[in-house]
Design a protein around this motif. Sequence first.
Motif, mmCIF file in Angstrom:
data_model
loop_
_atom_site.group_PDB
_atom_site.id
_atom_site.type_symbol
_atom_site.label_atom_id
_atom_site.label_comp_id
_atom_site.label_asym_id
_atom_site.label_seq_id
_atom_site.Cartn_x
_atom_site.Cartn_y
_atom_site.Cartn_z
ATOM 1 N N SER A 41 0.864 -1.081 0.007
ATOM 2 C CA SER A 41 0.084 -0.010 -0.065
ATOM 3 C C SER A 41 0.952 1.126 0.014
ATOM 4 O O SER A 41 2.063 1.353 0.477
ATOM 5 C CB SER A 41 -1.050 0.039 1.244
ATOM 6 O OG SER A 41 -1.778 -1.081 1.398
ATOM 7 N N PHE B 212 -2.920 4.003 -2.714
ATOM 8 C CA PHE B 212 -3.203 2.996 -3.709
ATOM 9 C C PHE B 212 -2.740 1.472 -2.843
ATOM 10 O O PHE B 212 -2.069 1.614 -1.686
ATOM 11 C CB PHE B 212 -2.210 2.758 -4.689
ATOM 12 C CG PHE B 212 -2.511 3.595 -6.088
ATOM 13 C CD1 PHE B 212 -1.529 4.616 -6.186
ATOM 14 C CD2 PHE B 212 -3.538 3.432 -6.742
ATOM 15 C CE1 PHE B 212 -1.843 5.519 -7.438
ATOM 16 C CE2 PHE B 212 -3.721 4.207 -7.884
ATOM 17 C CZ PHE B 212 -2.989 5.244 -8.110
ATOM 18 N N GLN B 213 -3.396 0.546 -3.112
ATOM 19 C CA GLN B 213 -3.337 -0.850 -2.675
ATOM 20 C C GLN B 213 -3.172 -1.853 -3.851
ATOM 21 O O GLN B 213 -4.030 -1.914 -4.565
ATOM 22 C CB GLN B 213 -4.124 -1.226 -1.536
ATOM 23 C CG GLN B 213 -3.505 -2.383 -0.788
ATOM 24 C CD GLN B 213 -3.891 -3.705 -1.543
ATOM 25 O OE1 GLN B 213 -4.699 -3.883 -2.387
ATOM 26 N NE2 GLN B 213 -3.261 -4.875 -0.845
ATOM 27 N N TYR B 214 -2.089 -2.684 -3.731
ATOM 28 C CA TYR B 214 -1.779 -3.634 -4.792
ATOM 29 C C TYR B 214 -1.510 -4.892 -4.041
ATOM 30 O O TYR B 214 -0.953 -5.132 -3.131
ATOM 31 C CB TYR B 214 -0.652 -3.462 -5.570
ATOM 32 C CG TYR B 214 -0.866 -2.341 -6.659
ATOM 33 C CD1 TYR B 214 -1.103 -1.277 -6.466
ATOM 34 C CD2 TYR B 214 -0.940 -2.658 -8.035
ATOM 35 C CE1 TYR B 214 -1.127 -0.311 -7.460
ATOM 36 C CE2 TYR B 214 -1.365 -1.696 -9.059
ATOM 37 C CZ TYR B 214 -1.625 -0.568 -8.857
ATOM 38 O OH TYR B 214 -1.769 0.196 -9.750
ATOM 39 N N GLU C 280 -2.315 -6.727 -8.834
ATOM 40 C CA GLU C 280 -3.598 -5.983 -9.160
ATOM 41 C C GLU C 280 -3.895 -5.012 -8.360
ATOM 42 O O GLU C 280 -3.773 -5.066 -7.158
ATOM 43 C CB GLU C 280 -4.800 -6.946 -9.269
ATOM 44 C CG GLU C 280 -4.642 -8.220 -10.276
ATOM 45 C CD GLU C 280 -5.911 -8.877 -10.476
ATOM 46 O OE1 GLU C 280 -5.887 -9.946 -10.991
ATOM 47 O OE2 GLU C 280 -6.882 -8.421 -9.709
ATOM 48 N N GLU C 281 -4.490 -3.819 -8.826
ATOM 49 C CA GLU C 281 -4.803 -2.850 -7.866
ATOM 50 C C GLU C 281 -6.142 -3.261 -7.249
ATOM 51 O O GLU C 281 -7.150 -3.453 -7.940
ATOM 52 C CB GLU C 281 -5.182 -1.311 -8.817
ATOM 53 C CG GLU C 281 -5.721 -0.235 -7.879
ATOM 54 C CD GLU C 281 -5.960 0.991 -8.892
ATOM 55 O OE1 GLU C 281 -5.213 1.439 -9.621
ATOM 56 O OE2 GLU C 281 -7.097 1.469 -8.606
ATOM 57 N N ARG D 48 -8.025 2.332 -4.325
ATOM 58 C CA ARG D 48 -7.486 3.438 -4.928
ATOM 59 C C ARG D 48 -8.204 4.763 -3.729
ATOM 60 O O ARG D 48 -9.402 4.742 -3.746
ATOM 61 C CB ARG D 48 -7.725 3.964 -6.226
ATOM 62 C CG ARG D 48 -7.232 5.120 -6.564
ATOM 63 C CD ARG D 48 -7.601 5.534 -8.166
ATOM 64 N NE ARG D 48 -6.908 6.630 -8.705
ATOM 65 C CZ ARG D 48 -5.899 6.797 -9.457
ATOM 66 N NH1 ARG D 48 -5.518 5.615 -10.218
ATOM 67 N NH2 ARG D 48 -5.458 7.906 -9.853
ATOM 68 N N SER E 184 0.023 7.290 -10.043
ATOM 69 C CA SER E 184 -0.387 5.990 -10.519
ATOM 70 C C SER E 184 0.636 4.762 -9.811
ATOM 71 O O SER E 184 1.554 5.527 -9.315
ATOM 72 C CB SER E 184 -0.188 5.841 -12.159
ATOM 73 O OG SER E 184 1.180 6.412 -12.460
ATOM 74 N N ARG F 46 2.247 0.572 -9.661
ATOM 75 C CA ARG F 46 2.028 -0.768 -10.043
ATOM 76 C C ARG F 46 3.082 -1.537 -9.415
ATOM 77 O O ARG F 46 3.900 -1.044 -8.488
ATOM 78 C CB ARG F 46 2.722 -0.730 -11.677
ATOM 79 C CG ARG F 46 4.071 -0.274 -11.695
ATOM 80 C CD ARG F 46 4.687 -0.391 -13.251
ATOM 81 N NE ARG F 46 5.991 0.187 -13.537
ATOM 82 C CZ ARG F 46 6.607 -0.137 -14.713
ATOM 83 N NH1 ARG F 46 6.279 -0.728 -15.714
ATOM 84 N NH2 ARG F 46 7.843 0.557 -14.554
ATOM 85 N N GLN F 47 2.459 -2.824 -9.465
ATOM 86 C CA GLN F 47 3.378 -3.936 -8.610
ATOM 87 C C GLN F 47 4.019 -4.951 -9.539
ATOM 88 O O GLN F 47 3.417 -5.268 -10.381
ATOM 89 C CB GLN F 47 2.345 -4.580 -7.757
ATOM 90 C CG GLN F 47 3.019 -5.359 -6.563
ATOM 91 C CD GLN F 47 2.256 -6.226 -5.785
ATOM 92 O OE1 GLN F 47 0.988 -6.347 -5.952
ATOM 93 N NE2 GLN F 47 2.902 -6.404 -4.390
ATOM 94 N N SER G 153 7.067 -2.390 -5.807
ATOM 95 C CA SER G 153 6.153 -1.614 -6.135
ATOM 96 C C SER G 153 6.730 -0.128 -6.646
ATOM 97 O O SER G 153 7.619 0.314 -5.844
ATOM 98 C CB SER G 153 5.118 -1.277 -5.408
ATOM 99 O OG SER G 153 4.145 -0.294 -5.705
#
Lengths: 119, 116
Positions: free
Chosen positions: A33, A47-49, A53-54, A57, A65, A67-68, A74
């Motif tokens: 996160s 954000f949390q991944y 996958e997101e 938000r 933006s 990404r992981q 991340s």
Amino acid sequence: DAGVTQSPTHLIKTRGQHVTLRCSPISGHKSVSWYQQVLGQGPQFIFQYYEKEERGRGNFPDRFSARQFPNYSSELNVNALLLGDSALYLCASSLVYKGLAGEYTGELFFGEGSRLTVL
Amino acid sequence: DQQVKQNSPSLSVQEGRISILNCDYTNSMFDYFLWYKKYPAEGPTFLISISSIKDKNEDGRFTVFLNKSAKHLSLHIVPSQPGDSAVYFCAASAGAGGTSYGKLTFGQGTILTVHP
């Protein structure tokens, strides 16, 4: 054991520039996160991944933006920096458990943060 | 809209005495609550948590109390030590009894100072 590591620890940018912040979670943690902490306030969820996958938000503009990657590290990207983006950016990792009601995460383990100053 | 509020910006106590930090929330969907401690130049460190199915959770010198009807929780530190001096954040999440995939709503924090 290594904790959550973030880089860079400090950086200075000017308005309009772009910034990329990086985070490596604790080994075995698949959820990452991102939080923004403005001086004098509590951290605010960005954000949390999980599993690349997101999953969540926060109330942040599209300039933000993330990404992981397959190794669960991340990146957080912020475009067109504004003065108000100056803050401590925190990354947190956590385990994910499978319960009767579905999946849930345990407590978050935070890194030391990346201090961003926008001039 | 501040869904988690810590109305005391600071608290000062004497070493050995009890520290009580308070937190109020407005979102009735919150079902998991946590306290974090933060030292300068470090990230927040998890202290203790409580699920909404409980009204008390204890871990050593730290006890968290939850009053769901009042939407209020408190952290008690007994006895307080100078090393406890830090910023304390209350946080809450909604969903499945955990941290809802890492989405926590934090309060503004309370600066605790424990004097020797």
